[in-house]
Enzyme design. Structure first.
Site, PDB file in Angstrom:
ATOM      1  N   ASP A   8       0.708  -1.130  -0.031  1.00 12.21           N
ATOM      2  CA  ASP A   8       0.067   0.022  -0.057  1.00 12.21           C
ATOM      3  C   ASP A   8       0.813   1.267   0.078  1.00 12.21           C
ATOM      4  OD1 ASP A   8      -2.296   1.758   0.482  1.00 12.21           O
ATOM      5  OD2 ASP A   8      -1.361   1.833   2.594  1.00 12.21           O
ATOM      6  N   ASP A  10      -0.172   5.071   0.688  1.00 14.27           N
ATOM      7  CA  ASP A  10      -0.332   6.104   1.894  1.00 14.27           C
ATOM      8  C   ASP A  10      -0.351   5.559   3.076  1.00 14.27           C
ATOM      9  OD1 ASP A  10      -0.787   8.845   0.295  1.00 14.27           O
ATOM     10  OD2 ASP A  10      -1.789   7.364  -0.953  1.00 14.27           O
ATOM     11  N   ASP A 213      -2.347  -0.513   5.813  1.00 15.43           N
ATOM     12  CA  ASP A 213      -2.808   0.039   7.277  1.00 15.43           C
ATOM     13  C   ASP A 213      -4.192   0.531   7.167  1.00 15.43           C
ATOM     14  OD1 ASP A 213      -2.664   2.167   4.874  1.00 15.43           O
ATOM     15  OD2 ASP A 213      -2.902   3.664   6.853  1.00 15.43           O
TER      16      ASP A 213
END
Length: 274
Positions: A8, A10, A213
């Site tokens: 991922d 960001d 996240d």
């Protein structure tokens, strides 16, 4: 031994100011040297993610729009999934009781009706990706990969109830960030996109590792051979995937630190961040 690493962007690979730290960049290049397949799996548009990679001198596979698009390491599109036309029509033309702003993503870019606050644009300073002002109800019903609602989390939770009531099981809803709720084609997520890509490459999901996240990383983290959760991850993600390793914060380039240890000890079973 894992043969593919999916990241991922960001909140995971990027620091909070949306940059790739020097240690992170160095370890990504080490993975490439080890002939691992490096894949970036993001909610960002291709026109946003690809320039970031180009500036950093990175070449890898891209999963964009939370799984709605998949590209090979030369930028060729391998798969595209759009919202069905009738659903896109309903999303765009229904009056939703919310103050959240609506954003529509198509291959040609990011469409919205009102100017976007400067703080939202900071995430795109590296790529220069910018929205296009347009009347959303005039957009074609075809070719819309996803619709994103941006606003305070409490406002989005109320909107989520409306959307679920209206669409039931015809779409997937996902929080790609605390202040971002997305409407996606049913069954479309980073996990299903990575599964398609791994099969395209002749790999099994068990041979993949992934880092994330947010809730849009859930399926990807749950289905790879080794999923790793960021210390700064949304609490909902941590509670849904309690079996996965939790490492440090993206601000400290935790992915880089973890992989530096992993490259030396591939069978590492604990988090070097804790």
């Amino acid at each position: 031994m894992y043969r593919l690493a999916a990241f991922d962007m960001d909140g995971t690979l990027l620091t909070p100011d949306h940059r790739v730290g020097p240690e992170t960049l160095a370890v990504l290049k080490q993975l490439v040297e080890r002939e691992m397949v490096v894949t970036f799996a993001t909610g960002r548009h291709y026109l946003d993610a690809q320039p970031i990679m180009a500036q950093l001198g990175l070449q890898g596979y891209l999963i964009t729009g939370n799984g709605t698009r998949v590209y090979d390491d030369r930028g060729q599109q391998l798969q595209a999934t759009d919202l069905p036309a009738d659903i896109a029509e309903e999303v765009l033309h229904t009056h939703w009781h919310t103050d959240a702003s609506m954003h529509v993503f198509r291959d040609e870019g990011w469409m919205t009706e009102f100017a976007v606050p400067e703080e939202m644009l900071r995430a795109h300073h590296l790529s220069g990706f910018h929205y296009q002002l347009t009347e959303l109800r005039r957009l074609p019903a075809f070719g819309n990969s996803k619709v994103c609602f941006a606003g305070p989390h409490e406002e989005l939770l109320k909107l989520q109830v409306q959307l679920r009531r209206h669409f039931a099981a015809r779409v997937d809803l996902c929080f790609s960030a605390y202040e971002c709720l997305e409407v996606l084609p049913l069954g479309c997520n980073k996990g299903s996109a990575l599964d398609m890509l791994s099969r395209h490459l002749g790999l099994k999901m068990a041979e993949c590792m992934a880092f994330g996240d947010a809730m849009n990383d859930k399926e990807m983290l749950a289905t790879v051979g080794h999923g790793v959760v960021m210390g700064n991850a949304l609490p909902q993600l941590k509670s849904l995937l309690p079996q996965l390793q939790v490492i440090g914060h993206c601000e400290q380039q935790a992915v880089a630190h973890y992989l530096q240890h992993w490259l030396r000890s591939p069978y590492l079973t604990y988090s070097p961040e804790l």
